[in-house]
Design a protein around this motif. Structure first.
Motif, short mmCIF file in Angstrom:
data_model
loop_
_atom_site.label_atom_id
_atom_site.label_comp_id
_atom_site.label_asym_id
_atom_site.label_seq_id
_atom_site.Cartn_x
_atom_site.Cartn_y
_atom_site.Cartn_z
N ASN B 24 37.21 52.09 -3.31
CA ASN B 24 38.23 51.17 -2.84
C ASN B 24 38.40 51.28 -1.33
O ASN B 24 38.40 52.39 -0.78
CB ASN B 24 39.58 51.47 -3.51
N SER B 25 38.57 50.14 -0.69
CA SER B 25 38.76 50.10 0.75
C SER B 25 40.15 49.57 1.07
O SER B 25 40.70 48.74 0.36
CB SER B 25 37.71 49.20 1.39
N SER B 26 40.69 50.07 2.18
CA SER B 26 42.01 49.61 2.63
C SER B 26 41.90 48.24 3.31
O SER B 26 42.90 47.56 3.51
CB SER B 26 42.63 50.63 3.58
N THR B 27 40.68 47.87 3.69
CA THR B 27 40.46 46.59 4.36
C THR B 27 39.28 45.86 3.72
O THR B 27 38.46 46.46 3.02
CB THR B 27 40.19 46.78 5.85
N THR B 28 39.20 44.59 3.97
CA THR B 28 38.10 43.78 3.43
C THR B 28 36.78 44.21 4.05
O THR B 28 36.69 44.47 5.25
CB THR B 28 38.35 42.29 3.73
N LEU B 29 35.77 44.31 3.20
CA LEU B 29 34.45 44.74 3.64
C LEU B 29 33.50 43.56 3.73
O LEU B 29 33.54 42.65 2.90
CB LEU B 29 33.89 45.76 2.66
N SER B 30 32.63 43.57 4.72
CA SER B 30 31.60 42.53 4.81
C SER B 30 30.51 42.80 3.77
O SER B 30 29.89 41.87 3.25
CB SER B 30 31.01 42.46 6.20
#
Lengths: 114, 113
Positions: B24-30
């Motif tokens: 899980n990421s705290s920000t949107t991933l490319s």
């Protein structure tokens, strides 16, 4: 298959001494990365080169660490002076370019600071 | 700063059981990449996911990228002893110009034969 070459494989040093690690990326790979990996953790980016230029060194402790890639090919990471907390695996990786390419890692240098 | 979190930290299974690790990421991933590191070895690239909701398979391994591009999973069906190792996800932050790849802490998988 081409590989990322790193040396030495192991390095034991005393605190306050200087150490240097060398990396030769896969031929033609423009982007070179130095990561530090503590046992049980994921790799942490120290510095990223695009050709000979540094594009990210925000996590590099610049008071004691330095990195160079003078001709845009091989690279050297130096620590001076080494501290006990620097004991870790230092991984070099390369990719064709920095735009979302997969990374090829070398076997790493395991550093122990006594 | 950007963080990529992985769970569980450890997973021990009997050979033949399934295994899943979540990222899980705290920000949107490319995009998101997955790597495998065998004990004493170095990380080896497995796969990259780019599109929202993307699913890719490699034999017994199934990789998913979430619709919001903030989470991903790796599922191994019928584990074998050769699957032993630490599985890392690594994400590129969406936008920006540095394309910094941030690794999670990894999930260590051990398999009992």
């Amino acid at each position: 298959e081409a590989e990322v070459a790193q040396s030495p494989r192991y390095k034991i040093t005393e605190k306050s001494q200087a150490v240097a690690f060398w990396c030769d990326p896969i031929s033609g790979h423009a982007t070179l990365y130095w990561y530090r990996q503590i046992l049980g953790q994921g790799p942490e980016l120290l510095v990223q080169f695009q050709d000979e230029s540094v594009v990210d060194d925000s996590q590099l402790p610049k008071d004691r660490f330095s990195a160079e890639r003078l001709k845009g090919v091989d690279s050297t990471l130096k620590i001076q002076p080494a501290e006990l907390g620097d004991s870790a695996m230092y991984l070099c990786a390369s990719s064709r370019n920095r735009v979302s390419e997969k990374l090829f890692f070398g076997s790493g240098t395991q550093l122990s600071v006594l | 700063g950007q963080q990529v979190m992985q769970i569980p930290q450890y997973q021990h299974v009997q050979e033949g059981e399934d295994f899943t690790t979540y990222c899980n990421s705290s920000t949107t991933l490319s995009n998101i990449q997955w790597y495998k590191q065998r004990p004493g070895g170095h990380p080896v690239f497995l796969i990259q996911l780019v599109k929202s909701g993307e699913v890719k398979k490699q034999k017994r391994l199934t990789f998913q990228f979430g619709e919001a591009k903030k989470n991903s999973s790796l599922h191994i069906t019928a584990t074998q002893t050769t699957d032993v190792g630490t599985y890392f996800c690594a994400g590129h932050l969406s936008g920006g110009s540095n394309y910094k790849l941030t690794f999670g802490k990894g999930t260590l998988l051990t398999v009992n034969p």
